[in-house]
Design an enzyme around this catalytic site. Structure first.
Site: not given
Ligand code: SAM
Ligand code: DTB
Ligand code: SF4
Length: 328
Positions: A68, A72, A75, A112, A143, A203, A275
């Site tokens: 990506c 963030c 992530c 989802c 979703c 959501c 959730r």
């Molecule tokens: N790229 C899209 C976005 O950012 O909306 C969708 C995927 S992103 C991985 C979805 C959500 O996963 C993020 O908004 C964040 O709230 C959650 N998330 C990602 N990494 C995480 C982590 N290490 N711990 C907890 N939540 C995480």
């Molecule tokens: C949300 O709020 N939490 C989910 C879903 N929406 C997409 C993702 C959590 C991701 C946790 C870290 C991972 O598995 O990469």
């Molecule tokens: Fe990309 Fe992860 Fe940020 Fe979603 S949360 S925009 S997958 S870097």
């Protein structure tokens, strides 16, 4: 209700309906309550609107993993950090449908699909639309979480039968720039507007434990609750520390602060599904039960979240049986 310790909080339970505008001070006052009083208050609100013994279950699938462009700090899928997550292309339709069928057979009501994009390109979106149509045809709620949407994309998702779009505000507007620099909190709000205008359920929630203050947590809750219409579903994620990301070694949050955040979401968004999201694998069964008591009534069900683990299905099924909870 014992009024003494609750009197400081300016709104009463009966008036805590959707449509009320919350101030950060109101929510900070909730956080400051003795935990037992806060949970009692959350239970009262919860029982007014929901069956307290029913939990909704969604299964997640990462349909496009890693690589990506965004930065963030939490992530595993950002191309900017060296993590153990391997980059993968958009999954073929038949594999996604097979995973959805398996999730339905195990008892999930919603599927989802997540993609590690800043936002979908139109040709990628077309392939996701097919996924939505086919998962919907299985009789599951659908979703997706695909990042920021461009004009017209939300309408296409709605036409394909999408029930929910997940797009988290993630953290307080004031703190956002310390965690993410490649897009803004306003960008997130813009996508939420498009999703709402297209008639798709929203959501949206956030992550806690990223080094934000309690005031930041209260402000995030306020920003969600004060949306023109609060999200139908509010995921509260506990940071899952990912080696290689800037937040890998962040100090762990006090679990009771997590419980307080769930309660604050429940009280301020009485009719939303709250959730209990990422971070459940590290939680004891007792802590999860406390989260349900504080008003969480939905969770991710299945051995994986997107790139990290989740409690296995056997453990969750046993927990539901021990607590007398039914899945919806
Ligand atoms: N790229 C899209 C976005 O950012 O909306 C969708 C995927 S992103 C991985 C979805 C959500 O996963 C993020 O908004 C964040 O709230 C959650 N998330 C990602 N990494 C995480 C982590 N290490 N711990 C907890 N939540 C995480
Ligand atoms: C949300 O709020 N939490 C989910 C879903 N929406 C997409 C993702 C959590 C991701 C946790 C870290 C991972 O598995 O990469
Ligand atoms: Fe990309 Fe992860 Fe940020 Fe979603 S949360 S925009 S997958 S870097």
């Amino acid at each position: 209700m014992q009024a003494s310790s609750l009197a400081a909080v300016s709104c009463d339970t009966k008036s805590a309906t959707n449509g009320r505008r919350w101030a950060v001070e109101d929510v900070l006052a909730l956080y400051d309550m003795p935990l037992m009083d806060l949970i009692w208050r959350a239970q009262e609100v919860h029982r007014e609107h929901f069956d307290p013994n029913a939990i909704q279950r969604s299964t997640l699938l990462s349909v496009k993993t890693g690589g990506c462009s965004e930065d963030c700090s939490y992530c595993s899928q950002s191309a900017r950090y060296e993590t153990d997550t391997a980059r993968e292309r958009l999954m073929p339709l038949d594999e996604v449908v097979a995973a959805a069928k398996a999730a339905k057979d195990k008892g999930a009501s919603r599927f989802c699909m997540g993609a590690a994009w800043k936002g979908p390109k139109d040709n990628d979106l077309d392939r996701v639309l097919d996924m939505v149509r086919e998962v919907k045809a299985l009789g599951m709620q659908t979703c997706v979480t695909l990042g920021m949407l461009k004009e017209g994309q939300a309408e296409k998702l709605k036409e394909a039968g999408l029930d929910y779009y997940n797009h988290n505000l993630d953290t307080d507007k004031e703190f956002y720039g310390q965690v993410i620099k490649t897009h803004t909190h306003d960008d997130r709000l813009d996508t939420l507007d498009q999703v709402r205008d297209a008639g798709i359920n929203v959501c949206s929630g956030g992550i806690i434990g990223m080094g934000e203050s309690r005031k930041n947590r209260a402000a995030l809750i306020v920003q969600l609750a004060n949306l023109p219409k609060p999200p139908e579903s509010v995921p509260i994620n506990n940071l899952v520390p990912i080696p290689g990301t800037p937040l890998a070694d962040n100090p762990r949050l006090d679990p009771f602060e997590f419980v307080r955040t769930i309660a604050a979401a429940r009280i301020t968004m009485p009719t939303s599904w709250v959730r209990l999201s990422a971070g459940r694998q590290e939680m004891s069964d007792e802590l999860q039960a406390l989260c349900f008591l504080a008003g969480a009534n939905s969770m991710f069900y299945g051995d994986f979240l997107l790139t990290t683990g989740n409690p296995d299905i056997e453990r969750d099924d046993a927990l539901f049986a021990r607590l007398g909870i039914k899945a919806v």
